[in-house]
Write an enzyme that holds these catalytic residues in place. Sequence first.
Site, PDB file in Angstrom:
ATOM      1  N   SER A   1      -4.127   2.556  -8.788  1.00  0.00           N
ATOM      2  CA  SER A   1      -4.698   3.914  -8.814  1.00  0.00           C
ATOM      3  C   SER A   1      -5.481   4.130 -10.103  1.00  0.00           C
ATOM      4  O   SER A   1      -5.261   3.427 -11.099  1.00  0.00           O
ATOM      5  CB  SER A   1      -3.553   4.928  -8.756  1.00  0.00           C
ATOM      6  OG  SER A   1      -4.012   6.225  -9.072  1.00  0.00           O
TER       7      SER A   1
ATOM      8  N   ILE B   1     -10.092   9.092  -2.797  1.00  0.00           N
ATOM      9  CA  ILE B   1     -10.359   8.724  -1.406  1.00  0.00           C
ATOM     10  C   ILE B   1      -9.800   9.834  -0.512  1.00  0.00           C
ATOM     11  O   ILE B   1      -8.680  10.319  -0.761  1.00  0.00           O
ATOM     12  CB  ILE B   1      -9.644   7.380  -1.060  1.00  0.00           C
ATOM     13  CG1 ILE B   1      -9.941   6.288  -2.097  1.00  0.00           C
ATOM     14  CG2 ILE B   1      -9.978   6.933   0.366  1.00  0.00           C
ATOM     15  CD1 ILE B   1     -11.352   5.769  -2.142  1.00  0.00           C
TER      16      ILE B   1
ATOM     17  N   ASN C   1       0.816  -1.229   0.000  1.00  0.00           N
ATOM     18  CA  ASN C   1       0.000   0.000   0.000  1.00  0.00           C
ATOM     19  C   ASN C   1       0.844   1.271   0.000  1.00  0.00           C
ATOM     20  O   ASN C   1       0.418   2.288  -0.540  1.00  0.00           O
ATOM     21  CB  ASN C   1      -0.922  -0.029   1.234  1.00  0.00           C
ATOM     22  CG  ASN C   1      -1.472   1.343   1.568  1.00  0.00           C
ATOM     23  OD1 ASN C   1      -2.423   1.816   0.958  1.00  0.00           O
ATOM     24  ND2 ASN C   1      -0.854   2.014   2.543  1.00  0.00           N
TER      25      ASN C   1
ATOM     26  N   ALA D   1       3.284   6.043 -14.282  1.00  0.00           N
ATOM     27  CA  ALA D   1       4.143   4.948 -14.755  1.00  0.00           C
ATOM     28  C   ALA D   1       4.225   3.852 -13.701  1.00  0.00           C
ATOM     29  O   ALA D   1       4.110   2.656 -14.004  1.00  0.00           O
ATOM     30  CB  ALA D   1       5.534   5.487 -15.089  1.00  0.00           C
ATOM     31  N   SER D   2       4.381   4.258 -12.435  1.00  0.00           N
ATOM     32  CA  SER D   2       4.537   3.255 -11.368  1.00  0.00           C
ATOM     33  C   SER D   2       3.257   2.441 -11.190  1.00  0.00           C
ATOM     34  O   SER D   2       3.298   1.216 -11.062  1.00  0.00           O
ATOM     35  CB  SER D   2       4.927   3.927 -10.045  1.00  0.00           C
ATOM     36  OG  SER D   2       3.859   4.676  -9.490  1.00  0.00           O
ATOM     37  N   LYS D   3       2.102   3.103 -11.205  1.00  0.00           N
ATOM     38  CA  LYS D   3       0.851   2.391 -10.932  1.00  0.00           C
ATOM     39  C   LYS D   3       0.424   1.533 -12.128  1.00  0.00           C
ATOM     40  O   LYS D   3      -0.183   0.473 -11.948  1.00  0.00           O
ATOM     41  CB  LYS D   3      -0.254   3.385 -10.549  1.00  0.00           C
ATOM     42  CG  LYS D   3       0.017   4.113  -9.231  1.00  0.00           C
ATOM     43  CD  LYS D   3       0.076   3.152  -8.036  1.00  0.00           C
ATOM     44  CE  LYS D   3       0.183   3.875  -6.706  1.00  0.00           C
ATOM     45  NZ  LYS D   3       0.231   2.959  -5.561  1.00  0.00           N
TER      46      LYS D   3
ATOM     47  N   TYR E   1       4.207   8.806 -11.144  1.00  0.00           N
ATOM     48  CA  TYR E   1       3.166   8.085 -10.404  1.00  0.00           C
ATOM     49  C   TYR E   1       2.366   7.205 -11.372  1.00  0.00           C
ATOM     50  O   TYR E   1       2.118   6.025 -11.088  1.00  0.00           O
ATOM     51  CB  TYR E   1       2.264   9.114  -9.715  1.00  0.00           C
ATOM     52  CG  TYR E   1       1.197   8.537  -8.825  1.00  0.00           C
ATOM     53  CD1 TYR E   1       1.510   8.087  -7.544  1.00  0.00           C
ATOM     54  CD2 TYR E   1      -0.133   8.465  -9.248  1.00  0.00           C
ATOM     55  CE1 TYR E   1       0.521   7.580  -6.704  1.00  0.00           C
ATOM     56  CE2 TYR E   1      -1.122   7.956  -8.413  1.00  0.00           C
ATOM     57  CZ  TYR E   1      -0.789   7.518  -7.151  1.00  0.00           C
ATOM     58  OH  TYR E   1      -1.767   7.008  -6.324  1.00  0.00           O
TER      59      TYR E   1
HETATM   60  P1  NDP Z   1      -0.863   8.551   2.619  1.00  0.00           P
HETATM   61  O1  NDP Z   1       0.129   9.561   2.165  1.00  0.00           O
HETATM   62  O2  NDP Z   1      -1.866   8.904   3.640  1.00  0.00           O
HETATM   63  O3  NDP Z   1      -0.138   7.223   3.070  1.00  0.00           O
HETATM   64  C1  NDP Z   1       0.985   6.705   2.422  1.00  0.00           C
HETATM   65  C2  NDP Z   1       1.702   5.792   3.389  1.00  0.00           C
HETATM   66  O4  NDP Z   1       2.842   5.246   2.740  1.00  0.00           O
HETATM   67  C3  NDP Z   1       2.162   6.510   4.646  1.00  0.00           C
HETATM   68  O5  NDP Z   1       1.756   5.768   5.785  1.00  0.00           O
HETATM   69  C4  NDP Z   1       3.686   6.530   4.521  1.00  0.00           C
HETATM   70  O6  NDP Z   1       4.270   6.361   5.797  1.00  0.00           O
HETATM   71  C5  NDP Z   1       3.941   5.310   3.636  1.00  0.00           C
HETATM   72  N1  NDP Z   1       5.184   5.463   2.871  1.00  0.00           N
HETATM   73  C6  NDP Z   1       5.426   6.352   1.866  1.00  0.00           C
HETATM   74  N2  NDP Z   1       6.679   6.206   1.439  1.00  0.00           N
HETATM   75  C7  NDP Z   1       7.254   5.219   2.182  1.00  0.00           C
HETATM   76  C8  NDP Z   1       8.548   4.649   2.242  1.00  0.00           C
HETATM   77  N3  NDP Z   1       9.529   5.028   1.424  1.00  0.00           N
HETATM   78  N4  NDP Z   1       8.787   3.660   3.149  1.00  0.00           N
HETATM   79  C9  NDP Z   1       7.803   3.259   3.990  1.00  0.00           C
HETATM   80  N5  NDP Z   1       6.568   3.760   3.995  1.00  0.00           N
HETATM   81  C10 NDP Z   1       6.299   4.742   3.100  1.00  0.00           C
HETATM   82  O7  NDP Z   1      -1.579   8.084   1.263  1.00  0.00           O
HETATM   83  P2  NDP Z   1      -2.884   7.231   0.950  1.00  0.00           P
HETATM   84  O8  NDP Z   1      -3.350   6.485   2.133  1.00  0.00           O
HETATM   85  O9  NDP Z   1      -3.802   8.120   0.230  1.00  0.00           O
HETATM   86  O10 NDP Z   1      -2.273   6.211  -0.126  1.00  0.00           O
HETATM   87  C11 NDP Z   1      -2.046   4.853   0.110  1.00  0.00           C
HETATM   88  C12 NDP Z   1      -1.908   4.148  -1.225  1.00  0.00           C
HETATM   89  O11 NDP Z   1      -3.115   4.311  -1.971  1.00  0.00           O
HETATM   90  C13 NDP Z   1      -0.788   4.702  -2.105  1.00  0.00           C
HETATM   91  O12 NDP Z   1      -0.154   3.641  -2.795  1.00  0.00           O
HETATM   92  C14 NDP Z   1      -1.528   5.591  -3.092  1.00  0.00           C
HETATM   93  O13 NDP Z   1      -0.835   5.726  -4.294  1.00  0.00           O
HETATM   94  C15 NDP Z   1      -2.810   4.816  -3.256  1.00  0.00           C
HETATM   95  N6  NDP Z   1      -3.920   5.588  -3.754  1.00  0.00           N
HETATM   96  C16 NDP Z   1      -4.518   6.568  -2.998  1.00  0.00           C
HETATM   97  C17 NDP Z   1      -5.602   7.264  -3.509  1.00  0.00           C
HETATM   98  C18 NDP Z   1      -6.329   8.279  -2.719  1.00  0.00           C
HETATM   99  O14 NDP Z   1      -7.318   8.811  -3.251  1.00  0.00           O
HETATM  100  N7  NDP Z   1      -5.962   8.575  -1.492  1.00  0.00           N
HETATM  101  C19 NDP Z   1      -6.099   7.025  -4.851  1.00  0.00           C
HETATM  102  C20 NDP Z   1      -5.399   5.996  -5.561  1.00  0.00           C
HETATM  103  C21 NDP Z   1      -4.355   5.322  -5.023  1.00  0.00           C
HETATM  104  P3  NDP Z   1       5.527   7.264   6.309  1.00  0.00           P
HETATM  105  O15 NDP Z   1       5.202   8.672   5.990  1.00  0.00           O
HETATM  106  O16 NDP Z   1       5.588   6.922   7.772  1.00  0.00           O
HETATM  107  O17 NDP Z   1       6.702   6.740   5.573  1.00  0.00           O
END
Ligand code: NDP
Length: 249
Positions: free
Chosen positions: A139, A185, A87, A154-156, A152
């Site tokens: 995504s 979301i 995630n 490209a990655s997804k 982003y």
């Molecule tokens: P948040 O920014 O709230 O959460 C992202 C989480 O990823 C954080 O807990 C962060 O923790 C962790 N994280 C990021 N980089 C790293 C790293 N290098 N190492 C370890 N942990 C990491 O985002 P969302 O909850 O919105 O997103 C979660 C997922 O859902 C993502 O993959 C996002 O692309 C995807 N998504 C979200 C959407 C949305 O509408 N919100 C829509 C589509 C996809 P910390 O900061 O402690 O490292």
Amino acid sequence: MSKQQKRVAIVTGGGSGIGLAITEKFISEGIDTVIIGRDEEKLSMAKSKLGALCHTVCYDISNLSGIPQLVEGILDNLGQIDILVNNAGINMKKDFVEVTDEDFQRVITTNLCSVFSISREVVKHMLPKGKGSIINISSMAAQYGIPRVIAYSASKTAIDGMTRAMAVELSPAGIRINAIAPGFIETAMTAKALNADPERKGKAMGRTPLGYMGQPGDVADAALFLATDASRYITGVVLPVDGGNSIGF
Ligand code: NDP
């Protein structure tokens, strides 16, 4: 709960947003859940909210070389891994020509390369057991074109391809691989991407038939379904949880 019924999940980025909602859901079902993130404070806040079934590991998943030890450490502590939710992710909004190679690489390493490395190490453990469920968080950026998020997207999009390739290779061994494509979301990530850009937010909602943004819990319900035997005959799908955004006009 008997030893046999014990289930262990890893949720990367489980300390906030969608990952935290998934963790809460898993824990409410009695699943031991390991959350991984970089921010120790965020992790311990989640742990104090969620209690004994929540286990925290502070780790930057873009550090690929340490991932085998990371997974090994979780196995040493908890003895098994039944579910992996990839995630954790970062977004970066910039004009195409402003994106540096370092910017691009950073997003790809966090959102894609880490998913491969963690999955590989977890699959090594799942193969001899002949069972497991891996869920990758994709995504809408992989469903249609969104401007100013080149790395982003490209990655997804690669995540969707990897989900299918892993599913055909690993499902015969009992490991199911699926993805969830969340729509828009309400989390910190979307607050950053949309709140300062009302036109973009209006556009996103304009093509969402349900007409409102989703909640992290909406994705968590889908993740629990894909994690458990309720979805035993489902593998290789990318499930939109998007209020219809991906089919919206
Ligand atoms: P948040 O920014 O709230 O959460 C992202 C989480 O990823 C954080 O807990 C962060 O923790 C962790 N994280 C990021 N980089 C790293 C790293 N290098 N190492 C370890 N942990 C990491 O985002 P969302 O909850 O919105 O997103 C979660 C997922 O859902 C993502 O993959 C996002 O692309 C995807 N998504 C979200 C959407 C949305 O509408 N919100 C829509 C589509 C996809 P910390 O900061 O402690 O490292």
